[in-house]
Write an enzyme that holds these catalytic residues in place. Sequence first.
Site, short mmCIF file in Angstrom:
data_model
loop_
_atom_site.label_atom_id
_atom_site.label_comp_id
_atom_site.label_asym_id
_atom_site.label_seq_id
_atom_site.Cartn_x
_atom_site.Cartn_y
_atom_site.Cartn_z
N SER A 178 -48.45 -14.65 48.42
CA SER A 178 -47.91 -14.88 49.76
C SER A 178 -46.40 -14.75 49.86
CB SER A 178 -48.33 -16.27 50.26
OG SER A 178 -49.73 -16.31 50.47
N GLU A 238 0.80 -1.22 0.00
CA GLU A 238 0.00 0.00 0.00
C GLU A 238 0.83 1.28 0.00
OE1 GLU A 238 -3.18 0.32 -0.36
OE2 GLU A 238 -3.77 -1.78 -0.23
#
Length: 689
Positions: free
Chosen positions: A365, A94
Site C-alpha cells: 500500500s 640518500e
Amino acid sequence: MELMTDQRFRKTMKYLRAVLIISLIGMALAAVMIGGILVYAKILGPPPLAVPQSTLFFSDDGTVIGESNNGQKRYWAPLDDISPHLIDATVSIEDKNFFEHNGFDYKRIAGAALADIKAMAKVQGASTISQQYARNLFLEHEKTWKRKLLEAFYTIRLEMNYTKKEILEGYLNTIYYGNGAYGAQAASQFYFGKDASELSLAEASILSGIPKGPGIYSPFASAEKADQRQKVILQTMVKNGLISQKEADLAAAEELELVGEHMHPRSKTAPYFQDAVRNALKTQLNLDDRTIELGGLKVYTTLNLKEQEIAEETIDKLISKDSEIQVGVVAMNPKNGYVKAMVGGRDYEASPFNRAVQAVRQPGSTIKPLLYYAALEQGFTPSTPIRSEQTTFRFEDGTPDYTPHNFNSKYADDDITMAQALALSDNVYAVKTHLFLGEETLVNTAKKFGITSKMAKVPSLALGTSGMRVIELANAYSMFANGGKKISPVLIKRVENHKGEVIYEQEPFQMKILKPDLAFVMTHMMTGIFDRKLNGYAQVTGSTVINDMTRPYAGKSGSTETDSWMAGFTPQLVTAVWTGYDKGQVITKTVDKTYAKNIWIRFMEEAHKGKPAKEFKAPKDTVGVYIDPSNGKIAGENCPVKRLTYFAEGTEPAEYCTDHLSHKEEHKTEQPEKKPDTPWYKKLFRWAS
C-alpha cells in the site's frame, strides 16, 4: 741502430694516431648516441607520474569512512605538507647532492665502484633520488643490466621534464616505508599517528632510515637497529650543516611514541553505502575499477555518520538475533536528494547484497499515495466518496475476475472518502480508483515519481504488486516532502583526483514535476495515518506508533504476504524501510510484521533530536477546511470528529454535514423530498458487483 729507432718511432706514432682516431670516432659515436638518447627522451616528453594510491571515502562532515583496499596505503602529500625535517633527513642520507646533479652523481658512482672493487662485492650504492624514483615508478627491482639501462633512461626523462621539487615530492610519496605504507603521509600516520607535516626531527630521522631496509630498520622490526640508523642520519645532517650537534643529540635522546596502526583501515562504517558509492563512480561518473581502487581519489559523500549509526543501532536493537528477517533502509534529504543513511542488510560480511538499492520487492500500500496523487490531478479530492464493500471486478476483455480484500476482510459497507481510504488503507477504494483512471495512469505516474522498476498494467497494481527498490520509494516520497520537485538520490557530492583537482561536483538539479498544491494536499492526507482524532474512531494504519511520535509526520505503511514496508517524512528527512525474507518467504509471525514501522519511527525520532519540529506549510492555492471524516462534508458544531483537511482552491466541499444534527434542528432543515441523481462516482463502477 738509428734506423731501427726511427722505424720504431714511426710505428709508435702510427699506432697512437690509430688509437686517437678510434678514440675520436668512439667519442663521436658516444656523443651521437648520447645526443640521440637525449633527443629521443625529449621527443617522448614527460613520463607519467601516476602511481597506485588509495582512494578515500569521506562522510558529509569530512570524516574518512573507508578506503580502497589493495593491501597498500598510499596518500599523496604536496612537498609543502611534508615536514622539512623529513625532507632534509632524506636528502642528506640518500642523495646530498640532489639539487646539484642532473640525475646522476658521477663522483658518487666512481666512489661506489672503487669501494665495490676493493671489497670484491656490492657494498655501496650510488643511486640518486631521481634514479630511485624512476625505479619506483616504472621498473621492477631485479638486478639486471637491462633494468639499469632503463632506469638511466627514465632518470634522464624525469630530469629533462620535471623540476627538482616535483621529483623530490614524487619520491617522498612513492618510497616504501614498510608495513604496507607507501609514501611519507601513510608512513607518518602508521608509525606516529600524525600527518607528515607534523613530524619532529626525532621522528623524521627514524622514518628516513627505514627505506634502506624496511625489514631491518623499522622500529617494529628492530628498535636497536632503528636507533643506530637514526644516529647515522643525524650525524650526516650535522656534517651537511642542516642541524647542530646539540639538535642531533636531543633528537637521538627523545622518547618516541609509536602507534603501529594505519589511520584508515578498511572501515566497516556503512559498508552497503560504500558499495553503492563505488557503483555510482562506475555507472554515473564512468570511472574504471582501477581508477576507483588505485587512483588516489578523494570521494566526498552525502553520508551522515550520526544518522547512519542510529539506523544500524535501531535495527540491531529491534530485530531478534535469531530472526532471519532482512532489512533495507534509505534516509534522504528531500530538498536535494542527499542520501544520509543506508542499510542494505543485517550483516555485510555474511551477505553484501544491498537490499536498499538492489532488491526489488512488492511495495504494497505504500504505492497508494502515488495513485491518489494521480486521482487528484484527475479531479478527485480528499472528500471524494466511493463505496467500500467486498467487490468482485469482472472484465469484458477476458481478464480474470479480481476480488481484492481489505485487512481482516473488514469493509465499511458504505461510502468512504479518499482521506479515509488512505488512513485506513482501504483496498477496494484503491482498486476502483485505479480502474477508473486507467491502468496506464499509475504506470506513468510511477515514472513521473522517478520509479524505474517495471510496473505491470493490472488491477492489482493499485495494491503494490509490482516490485520496486527501497531507494526508489524514498525518492518518490521526497517529491511530496519538497513540494513536487523532481530530484534523484545523491551519494557523491564531489570527487578529487590524486592531484587535488576536482573531476566531479554534484550540481543542484530540481525540476517541478508535481503541482505544489496537490503535492501538499496529498502530504496532508498522509498525516492521517498518524491522526489521534481518527484513531479509535477508525483504526488508522499508523496507530501502533502514534504514542512514540513527538512531531508531525506524513507517511504510509504497506504489506504483502512477503513484504513489510513503512515510508514517511518530515520537511527535513524522508525514510523508507523494508523488512522481509530474502527468498520471499511468507511473513507469519506477528512480531516480524511490526519491524518496519518500529524501525522507521525510532529512527526518525532519534534522527530529528535537537532539530525543530517543522509543520508542513500549505502553499498558496490551497484551502484548509474542517470536515467530518466520515462523509467528507464541512463539519458542523455537533460532528463528533472534525479534521482539518486541505484542498486545492476551488475544490473544497460546499455542503455541510447534517448527520449529527439534533431532532429539532433536523426538522428545521427538512426539504421537500427529491429523488437524487446517481452520483458520478457510482456511475463509474458498473462493472463491479
